[in-house]
Design a protein around this motif. Structure first.
Motif, mmCIF file in Angstrom:
data_model
loop_
_atom_site.group_PDB
_atom_site.id
_atom_site.type_symbol
_atom_site.label_atom_id
_atom_site.label_comp_id
_atom_site.label_asym_id
_atom_site.label_seq_id
_atom_site.Cartn_x
_atom_site.Cartn_y
_atom_site.Cartn_z
ATOM 1 N N SER A 125 -7.654 -121.396 51.732
ATOM 2 C CA SER A 125 -5.570 -122.027 50.340
ATOM 3 C C SER A 125 -4.748 -121.224 51.101
ATOM 4 O O SER A 125 -4.757 -120.233 51.599
ATOM 5 C CB SER A 125 -6.129 -121.856 48.896
ATOM 6 O OG SER A 125 -7.117 -120.723 48.849
ATOM 7 N N HIS A 126 -3.595 -121.430 50.571
ATOM 8 C CA HIS A 126 -2.252 -121.005 50.595
ATOM 9 C C HIS A 126 -1.217 -121.234 49.438
ATOM 10 O O HIS A 126 -0.615 -121.961 49.113
ATOM 11 C CB HIS A 126 -1.570 -121.903 52.023
ATOM 12 C CG HIS A 126 -0.231 -121.049 52.683
ATOM 13 N ND1 HIS A 126 -0.281 -120.356 52.248
ATOM 14 C CD2 HIS A 126 0.009 -121.538 53.452
ATOM 15 C CE1 HIS A 126 0.743 -119.790 52.876
ATOM 16 N NE2 HIS A 126 1.816 -120.484 53.347
ATOM 17 N N PRO A 127 -2.287 -119.984 48.323
ATOM 18 C CA PRO A 127 -0.748 -120.250 47.022
ATOM 19 C C PRO A 127 0.542 -119.558 46.665
ATOM 20 O O PRO A 127 1.795 -120.751 46.240
ATOM 21 C CB PRO A 127 -2.277 -119.489 46.428
ATOM 22 C CG PRO A 127 -3.180 -118.524 47.237
ATOM 23 C CD PRO A 127 -2.685 -119.096 48.704
ATOM 24 N N SER A 227 -4.882 -127.100 61.979
ATOM 25 C CA SER A 227 -4.903 -126.096 61.239
ATOM 26 C C SER A 227 -4.913 -124.950 62.834
ATOM 27 O O SER A 227 -5.612 -124.695 63.485
ATOM 28 C CB SER A 227 -5.065 -125.882 60.401
ATOM 29 O OG SER A 227 -4.704 -126.644 58.941
ATOM 30 N N MET A 228 -4.344 -123.738 62.389
ATOM 31 C CA MET A 228 -4.273 -122.668 63.004
ATOM 32 C C MET A 228 -6.321 -122.064 62.723
ATOM 33 O O MET A 228 -6.912 -122.590 61.924
ATOM 34 C CB MET A 228 -4.363 -121.562 62.872
ATOM 35 C CG MET A 228 -2.136 -121.149 62.677
ATOM 36 S SD MET A 228 -1.630 -119.890 62.160
ATOM 37 C CE MET A 228 -1.133 -120.274 60.160
ATOM 38 N N GLY A 229 -7.032 -121.860 64.000
ATOM 39 C CA GLY A 229 -8.816 -122.089 64.505
ATOM 40 C C GLY A 229 -9.238 -123.307 64.694
ATOM 41 O O GLY A 229 -10.397 -122.761 64.751
ATOM 42 N N HIS A 262 7.601 -130.466 53.703
ATOM 43 C CA HIS A 262 6.572 -129.682 54.840
ATOM 44 C C HIS A 262 6.649 -128.273 55.446
ATOM 45 O O HIS A 262 7.804 -127.652 54.929
ATOM 46 C CB HIS A 262 6.560 -130.900 56.322
ATOM 47 C CG HIS A 262 5.921 -130.382 57.740
ATOM 48 N ND1 HIS A 262 5.052 -129.420 57.416
ATOM 49 C CD2 HIS A 262 5.368 -131.032 58.800
ATOM 50 C CE1 HIS A 262 4.536 -129.216 58.869
ATOM 51 N NE2 HIS A 262 4.915 -130.589 58.568
ATOM 52 N N CYS A 263 5.061 -127.794 54.812
ATOM 53 C CA CYS A 263 4.799 -126.085 55.063
ATOM 54 C C CYS A 263 5.881 -125.530 55.891
ATOM 55 O O CYS A 263 6.076 -124.921 55.656
ATOM 56 C CB CYS A 263 3.846 -126.034 54.302
ATOM 57 S SG CYS A 263 2.445 -126.385 55.432
ATOM 58 N N LEU A 264 5.630 -126.208 57.154
ATOM 59 C CA LEU A 264 6.410 -125.931 58.651
ATOM 60 C C LEU A 264 5.006 -125.196 58.685
ATOM 61 O O LEU A 264 4.324 -124.363 58.115
ATOM 62 C CB LEU A 264 7.977 -125.225 58.540
ATOM 63 C CG LEU A 264 8.706 -126.373 58.252
ATOM 64 C CD1 LEU A 264 9.871 -125.543 58.016
ATOM 65 C CD2 LEU A 264 8.324 -126.879 58.976
HETATM 66 N N1 NVA Z 1 -2.911 -125.619 57.573
HETATM 67 C C1 NVA Z 1 -1.915 -124.833 58.218
HETATM 68 C C2 NVA Z 1 -0.752 -124.548 57.531
HETATM 69 C C3 NVA Z 1 -0.068 -122.909 58.215
HETATM 70 C C4 NVA Z 1 0.934 -123.056 56.802
HETATM 71 C C5 NVA Z 1 -2.839 -123.615 58.997
HETATM 72 O O1 NVA Z 1 -3.638 -123.357 58.725
HETATM 73 O O2 NVA Z 1 -3.047 -122.975 60.730
#
Ligand code: NVA
Ligand code: CP
Length: 306
Positions: A125-127, A227-229, A262-264
């Motif tokens: 998550s990214h709260p 996404s990262m990873g 877009h969260c970018l």
């Molecule tokens: N879903 C992406 C969001 C980056 C802000 C990630 O986890 O890399």
């Protein structure tokens, strides 16, 4: 009890509303305190907005990269958090594995250490991003209390950002539609964590049809396909998500005045077209700016304000 923010699902709708309200106050509860910011992954917006929000609230931010602390390599996550708790009032962390945050929280609470922990993005998550997303919609549609009944459509890979976005939207009475191909949709566990906010009257629906999902929507939202990873799967993800781009055709079926978020970081030509990102519906830079406003609210809430 010391407050932590690992996932919005740990709160109820009133708790989410408290954080959003605190974004608009002018207190400086961090006077004389410091905040550690640990990053296991890269960041532009989160690092800068958090650092500046700490300064806005009178505090001192300390940036720490994973190369320095080496979570679970140089020492355990438990020892890292106990060490940082010796110096800082709040620890903010961006981690590869959400479980690391859970372990850090257990360590703090188990030892009754009065230090707050906040998730700056995990694989789950990214709260803090979602708080900024609510603020951006509130700007556009007449304030936070005018959002109920609106519809946000997320197009693409249903990921960490989608989970927090959907939680924050349902908590604010905003309906969410997620358009993603099978295999990239929200899992049952993710849906359950979002639908705990359905008492506010809004609904979550999923489909594999982006055009149907965008029909009449007040906002379209997307995030990266990789996404990262997830870099090892990049090629197959780009193939399987290729029909899930926010382009001008999709914007055209939205409600009159539809906006695009877009969260970018963005990948023009993948999840969003260049024309849409730079076009009149785009609010992505306002959204990025709101990350700092949002962090002020999150930090005030962590410091015990209501
Ligand atoms: N879903 C992406 C969001 C980056 C802000 C990630 O986890 O890399
Ligand atoms: N949206 C977001 O979290 O951006 P960064 O990864 O640059 O922090």
């Amino acid at each position: 009890m010391t407050r932590h923010l690992l996932d919005l699902a740990d709160l109820d709708a009133a708790g989410v509303a408290d954080i959003i309200r605190l974004c608009g106050t002018d207190t400086r509860p961090l006077d004389g305190s410091s905040v550690a910011m640990v990053f296991e992954k890269p960041s532009a917006r989160t690092r800068n907005s958090t650092e500046m929000a700490v300064v806005d609230l009178g505090g001192h931010p300390v940036m720490i990269t994973d190369a320095e602390v080496g979570i679970d390599r140089r020492e355990t996550a438990e020892d890292v958090i106990r060490t940082l708790a010796c110096y800082h009032r709040i620890v903010a962390a961006r981690v590869n594995d959400h479980n690391v945050l859970e372990r850090m929280r257990s360590t703090l609470d188990g030892a009754r250490i009065g230090v707050g922990l906040v998730n700056l993005l995990s694989d789950h998550s990214h709260p803090c991003q979602a708080v900024a997303d609510v603020l951006t919609l509130a700007d556009e549609f007449g304030g936070i209390h005018a959002l109920a009944g609106r519809t946000v459509t997320y197009v693409g890979d249903a990921n960490n950002v989608t989970v927090s976005l959907s939680q924050a939207m349902l908590a604010s009475g905003v309906n969410v539609r997620v358009a993603a191909p099978v295999g990239y949709q929200l899992t049952e566990a993710m849906v359950a964590s979002i639908e705990r906010f359905s008492s506010e009257g809004a609904t979550l629906v999923q489909t594999d049809d982006p055009v149907a999902a965008a029909q009449g929507a007040d906002a379209l939202y997307t995030d990266v396909w990789v996404s990262m990873g997830q870099e090892a799967d990049a090629e197959v993800r780009r193939l399987e998500l290729a029909d899930y781009t926010i382009n001008e055709e999709l914007v055209a079926v939205g409600a009159p005045g539809v906006i695009v978020l877009h969260c970018l970081p963005a990948h023009r030509g993948e999840e969003i077209s260049h024309e849409v990102l730079e076009g009149p519906a785009s609010r992505v830079w306002r959204q990025a700016a709101h990350r700092r406003t949002a962090m002020r609210g999150v930090l005030r809430w962590l410091m015990g304000e209501d």
